[in-house]
Scaffold this active site. Structure first.
Site, PDB file in Angstrom:
ATOM      1  N   GLU A   5       7.858 -18.605  66.736  1.00  0.00           N
ATOM      2  CA  GLU A   5       7.318 -19.938  67.046  1.00  0.00           C
ATOM      3  C   GLU A   5       8.304 -21.019  66.595  1.00  0.00           C
ATOM      4  O   GLU A   5       8.807 -20.981  65.474  1.00  0.00           O
ATOM      5  CB  GLU A   5       5.987 -20.115  66.289  1.00  0.00           C
ATOM      6  CG  GLU A   5       5.335 -21.469  66.497  1.00  0.00           C
ATOM      7  CD  GLU A   5       4.118 -21.694  65.580  1.00  0.00           C
ATOM      8  OE1 GLU A   5       4.132 -21.233  64.424  1.00  0.00           O
ATOM      9  OE2 GLU A   5       3.160 -22.333  66.037  1.00  0.00           O
ATOM     10  N   CYS A  11      -1.329 -25.221  67.396  1.00  0.00           N
ATOM     11  CA  CYS A  11      -1.175 -23.766  67.360  1.00  0.00           C
ATOM     12  C   CYS A  11      -1.283 -23.164  68.760  1.00  0.00           C
ATOM     13  O   CYS A  11      -0.870 -22.037  68.984  1.00  0.00           O
ATOM     14  CB  CYS A  11      -2.179 -23.150  66.409  1.00  0.00           C
ATOM     15  SG  CYS A  11      -3.826 -23.763  66.621  1.00  0.00           S
ATOM     16  N   GLU A  49      -5.241 -18.102  60.105  1.00  0.00           N
ATOM     17  CA  GLU A  49      -4.897 -18.407  61.500  1.00  0.00           C
ATOM     18  C   GLU A  49      -3.478 -18.945  61.447  1.00  0.00           C
ATOM     19  O   GLU A  49      -3.217 -19.952  60.791  1.00  0.00           O
ATOM     20  CB  GLU A  49      -5.899 -19.434  62.044  1.00  0.00           C
ATOM     21  CG  GLU A  49      -5.805 -19.627  63.534  1.00  0.00           C
ATOM     22  CD  GLU A  49      -5.179 -20.949  63.890  1.00  0.00           C
ATOM     23  OE1 GLU A  49      -3.971 -20.937  64.190  1.00  0.00           O
ATOM     24  OE2 GLU A  49      -5.879 -21.964  63.842  1.00  0.00           O
ATOM     25  N   GLY A  90      -1.988 -22.221  58.977  1.00  0.00           N
ATOM     26  CA  GLY A  90      -0.620 -22.656  58.689  1.00  0.00           C
ATOM     27  C   GLY A  90       0.389 -21.660  59.203  1.00  0.00           C
ATOM     28  O   GLY A  90       0.195 -21.034  60.247  1.00  0.00           O
ATOM     29  N   GLY A 128       3.275 -18.320  55.042  1.00  0.00           N
ATOM     30  CA  GLY A 128       2.284 -18.673  54.023  1.00  0.00           C
ATOM     31  C   GLY A 128       1.041 -17.800  54.115  1.00  0.00           C
ATOM     32  O   GLY A 128       0.549 -17.277  53.109  1.00  0.00           O
ATOM     33  N   GLY A 129       0.532 -17.634  55.324  1.00  0.00           N
ATOM     34  CA  GLY A 129      -0.694 -16.847  55.516  1.00  0.00           C
ATOM     35  C   GLY A 129      -0.493 -15.407  55.074  1.00  0.00           C
ATOM     36  O   GLY A 129      -1.354 -14.824  54.402  1.00  0.00           O
TER      37      GLY A 129
HETATM   38  P1  NAP Z   1       2.378 -23.620  55.296  1.00  0.00           P
HETATM   39  O1  NAP Z   1       3.754 -23.742  54.757  1.00  0.00           O
HETATM   40  O2  NAP Z   1       1.963 -22.284  55.740  1.00  0.00           O
HETATM   41  O3  NAP Z   1       1.405 -24.166  54.171  1.00  0.00           O
HETATM   42  C1  NAP Z   1      -0.002 -24.244  54.353  1.00  0.00           C
HETATM   43  C2  NAP Z   1      -0.665 -24.283  52.992  1.00  0.00           C
HETATM   44  O4  NAP Z   1      -0.510 -23.027  52.355  1.00  0.00           O
HETATM   45  C3  NAP Z   1      -0.086 -25.310  52.058  1.00  0.00           C
HETATM   46  O5  NAP Z   1      -1.145 -25.876  51.325  1.00  0.00           O
HETATM   47  C4  NAP Z   1       0.819 -24.514  51.142  1.00  0.00           C
HETATM   48  O6  NAP Z   1       0.871 -25.033  49.844  1.00  0.00           O
HETATM   49  C5  NAP Z   1       0.122 -23.173  51.101  1.00  0.00           C
HETATM   50  N1  NAP Z   1       1.055 -22.060  50.951  1.00  0.00           N
HETATM   51  C6  NAP Z   1       2.064 -21.751  51.782  1.00  0.00           C
HETATM   52  N2  NAP Z   1       2.697 -20.651  51.361  1.00  0.00           N
HETATM   53  C7  NAP Z   1       2.070 -20.255  50.231  1.00  0.00           C
HETATM   54  C8  NAP Z   1       2.264 -19.174  49.320  1.00  0.00           C
HETATM   55  N3  NAP Z   1       3.254 -18.315  49.474  1.00  0.00           N
HETATM   56  N4  NAP Z   1       1.431 -19.083  48.281  1.00  0.00           N
HETATM   57  C9  NAP Z   1       0.446 -19.990  48.097  1.00  0.00           C
HETATM   58  N5  NAP Z   1       0.231 -21.032  48.912  1.00  0.00           N
HETATM   59  C10 NAP Z   1       1.020 -21.161  49.969  1.00  0.00           C
HETATM   60  O7  NAP Z   1       2.156 -24.577  56.526  1.00  0.00           O
HETATM   61  P2  NAP Z   1       2.357 -26.133  56.693  1.00  0.00           P
HETATM   62  O8  NAP Z   1       2.718 -26.771  55.404  1.00  0.00           O
HETATM   63  O9  NAP Z   1       1.121 -26.581  57.320  1.00  0.00           O
HETATM   64  O10 NAP Z   1       3.536 -26.276  57.719  1.00  0.00           O
HETATM   65  C11 NAP Z   1       4.755 -25.570  57.622  1.00  0.00           C
HETATM   66  C12 NAP Z   1       5.024 -24.803  58.888  1.00  0.00           C
HETATM   67  O11 NAP Z   1       3.899 -23.986  59.231  1.00  0.00           O
HETATM   68  C13 NAP Z   1       5.231 -25.630  60.126  1.00  0.00           C
HETATM   69  O12 NAP Z   1       6.527 -26.122  60.258  1.00  0.00           O
HETATM   70  C14 NAP Z   1       4.861 -24.668  61.207  1.00  0.00           C
HETATM   71  O13 NAP Z   1       5.937 -23.830  61.520  1.00  0.00           O
HETATM   72  C15 NAP Z   1       3.774 -23.844  60.630  1.00  0.00           C
HETATM   73  N6  NAP Z   1       2.419 -24.259  61.077  1.00  0.00           N
HETATM   74  C16 NAP Z   1       1.841 -23.584  62.081  1.00  0.00           C
HETATM   75  C17 NAP Z   1       0.574 -23.935  62.506  1.00  0.00           C
HETATM   76  C18 NAP Z   1      -0.093 -23.222  63.608  1.00  0.00           C
HETATM   77  O14 NAP Z   1      -1.210 -23.557  63.901  1.00  0.00           O
HETATM   78  N7  NAP Z   1       0.516 -22.259  64.213  1.00  0.00           N
HETATM   79  C19 NAP Z   1      -0.121 -24.967  61.893  1.00  0.00           C
HETATM   80  C20 NAP Z   1       0.494 -25.643  60.856  1.00  0.00           C
HETATM   81  C21 NAP Z   1       1.759 -25.257  60.460  1.00  0.00           C
HETATM   82  P3  NAP Z   1       1.978 -26.106  49.412  1.00  0.00           P
HETATM   83  O15 NAP Z   1       2.250 -26.966  50.586  1.00  0.00           O
HETATM   84  O16 NAP Z   1       1.345 -26.816  48.291  1.00  0.00           O
HETATM   85  O17 NAP Z   1       3.173 -25.306  49.030  1.00  0.00           O
END
Ligand code: NAP
Length: 508
Positions: A392, A301, A264, A240, A244-245
């Protein structure tokens, strides 16, 4: 059938009152099913069951685990059109992509089944004793990899199948002998529940212990935090955002017993185009990259978010050709309104930075969650002085940096954050002069693609899908391919063990 409940081991459970629904970005409507966020009690139960299952599952033979993985693949296929329809309704992705991603998911499960059928993947090492050695006798030492314990997997928004519930992280962890607790991605909770039902069916059919798999629903970060902090959890897989990561990585480090978080995360995947390539095949490169940048609405990604070349007339015309060809591609639906908003906002803020020029922008998107592509350009000086431009923009976006000279090109590459991939587009007569470029790029990325495009990640033994931070939190491991199993194991040594107590693979 979708119930909206959590799988706590083999049991469907909805003890909580907090609910949420998924969203169909194509029809711009909320989907019908209601999902129940897991309570702390349910999280504790899942972790306890996983710990109990570990003592049995970690000892199961490779043949047994292979049987389980193959049965999961069969049960996923048996979900048939219900799975494909649910996937499409929760992601806005087209049928072809859904079927392709299911194929990849099945392939990964079967690939790990083949890998663990025999124990060679455990890298057995035998060091013979020499009890007569002077001055100190040498003991008999034997080593192999053993599973680390229960693993939590955070499903990815952009791969509802191949990097979510039964995706690469789950398949590799189960292959290693680790029970898995999936923190379902809230954007595709129905797809997640269907795949979970397939895993549970497969587990029952192949006699796996209750708790070998659980699926936890949540919308919001609390449940994910509780899972990462749970003392019975021993490792985390995440795909993600960097935000978040990194948050989960930091959290895991605060535990009494810190655990590895294999995240990742984001990448802008620099592409270096040599002057000779621009002179020889600029139009062909513009065509290829217009498609790569917009593939899957840019939600990969490995999307090529950064193109680097040295200023020239050929580069100037390439940039406008790339712009025209990219916005000529049909806009596609993004995964969720939040992702579309984030794409628009990030694209706008980057474009609003001083000295950033919009080359081309698709403006006629009629449907709410469809994204029009955008190509921007900046000088090498601007890019070097403003690291905000290095972030990104997740979606159909790419930035072309016009470098002053080769020295500046190399300086830019060396100052980039860690990346999943780098690409070099060059002509045969230049190959002998590319050593410095390859070396500089190699320091910043996990994989270099030569004369191709970075989108598309082959699942195989030689793949590295990872890279220096922030592409991943641990550049020593890949998230794709057979090698990804190594994230879920630890080395273990047996010293002077009696033959009958040794695992089969370490016996004489
Ligand atoms: P995300 O916001 O990083 O969330 C991924 C997962 O992690 C979700 O299940 C989220 O839970 C959880 N999470 C996120 N932050 C957290 C924290 N502080 N504590 C605990 N759990 C946490 O990614 P996304 O929802 O897939 O997409 C959002 C953005 O991420 C996109 O707009 C993009 O910029 C980026 N993204 C990048 C890639 C890549 O491969 N580079 C792939 C996907 C997304 P909840 O949703 O339940 O809050």
């Amino acid at each position: 059938m979708i119930t909206g409940k959590n799988y706590i081991g083999n049991t469907l459970s909805n003890k909580g009152t907090k609910t949420y629904k998924t969203f169909n970005p194509k029809s711009n409507e909320v989907n019908e099913h209601q999902f129940y966020e897991a309570t702390e009690e349910e999280i504790n139960q899942a972790a306890q069951l996983a710990t109990e299952a570990f003592s049995v599952f970690s000892q199961a033979s490779g043949e047994k685990r292979a049987e389980f993985l193959n049965a999961i693949a069969d049960e996923i296929l048996a979900l048939d059109t219900k799975l494909i329809e649910t996937y499409m309704s929760e992601s806005g992705l087209p049928e072809g992509r859904a079927i392709g991603e299911r194929g990849r998911t099945i392939f990964q499960l079967r690939m790990f089944a083949v890998l663990v059928k025999n124990d060679q993947w455990r890298e057995p090492k035998l060091d013979a004793s020499d009890y007569d050695r002077k001055p100190i006798p040498k003991p008999d030492l034997r080593k192999m990899l053993i599973p680390i314990g229960p693993v939590v997997v955070f499903g990815a928004s952009n791969f509802p199948l191949a990097y979510s519930t039964a995706g690469g992280d789950t398949a590799s962890a189960l292959a290693a002998g680790c029970p898995v607790i999936v923190k379902s991605h809230p954007m595709h909770a129905g797809t997640g529940e269907l795949v979970s039902s397939a895993i549970i069916k497969a587990a029952k059919k192949t006699g796996m212990p209750n708790g070998v798999f659980s699926n936890i629903n949540s919308s919001g970060i609390k449940v994910g935090e509780q899972l990462v902090m749970h003392p019975q959890v021993k490792a985390v897989g995440f795909t993600g955002s960097i935000y978040g990561g990194r948050a989960l990585y930091n959290l895991a480090a605060t535990r009494k017993e810190p655990i590895p978080v294999f995240a990742e995360m984001g990448s802008i995947n620099p592409v270096i185009i040599t002057q000779k390539s621009l002179e020889t095949r600029a139009s062909e490169i513009a065509t290829t990259y217009s498609k790569s940048i917009t593939l899957g609405a840019g939600q990969f990604c490995t999307n090529p978010g950064l193109l680097l070349a040295i200023e020239s007339d050929e580069l100037t015309s390439f940039i406008s050709d790339l712009g025209e060809k990219t916005i000529a591609q049909d806009p596609q639906c993004m995964l969720h309104p939040n992702i579309k908003n984030s794409f628009v906002n990030k694209g706008d803020t980057v474009t609003n930075e001083a000295e950033t020029k919009i080359v081309a922008e698709y403006k006629n998107t009629t449907s709410a969650n469809y994204a029009g592509a955008k190509i921007v350009t900046v000088s090498g000086d601007t890019f070097l002085s403003n690291t905000y431009l290095h972030q990104e923009v997740f979606g159909p976006f790419s930035m072309v940096v016009q470098c002053k000279n080769e020295a500046q090109l190399l300086e830019i590459i060396s100052k980039l954050e860690g990346q999943l991939t780098g690409t070099i587009l060059a002509e045969k007569e230049e190959y002998s002069q590319l050593g410095k470029l390859v070396q500089t790029l190699q320091n910043r990325v996990g994989r270099i693609i030569f004369n191709g495009a970075p989108t598309g990640v082959e699942v195989c033994d030689a793949m590295t899908h990872g890279g220096p931070y922030p592409a991943s939190t641990d550049s020593r491991f890949t998230a794709v391919g057979n090698g990804s199993i190594l994230r879920w194991v630890r080395p273990f040594s047996y010293q002077d063990f009696p033959e009958e107590l040794l695992p089969e693979i370490l016996k004489n």
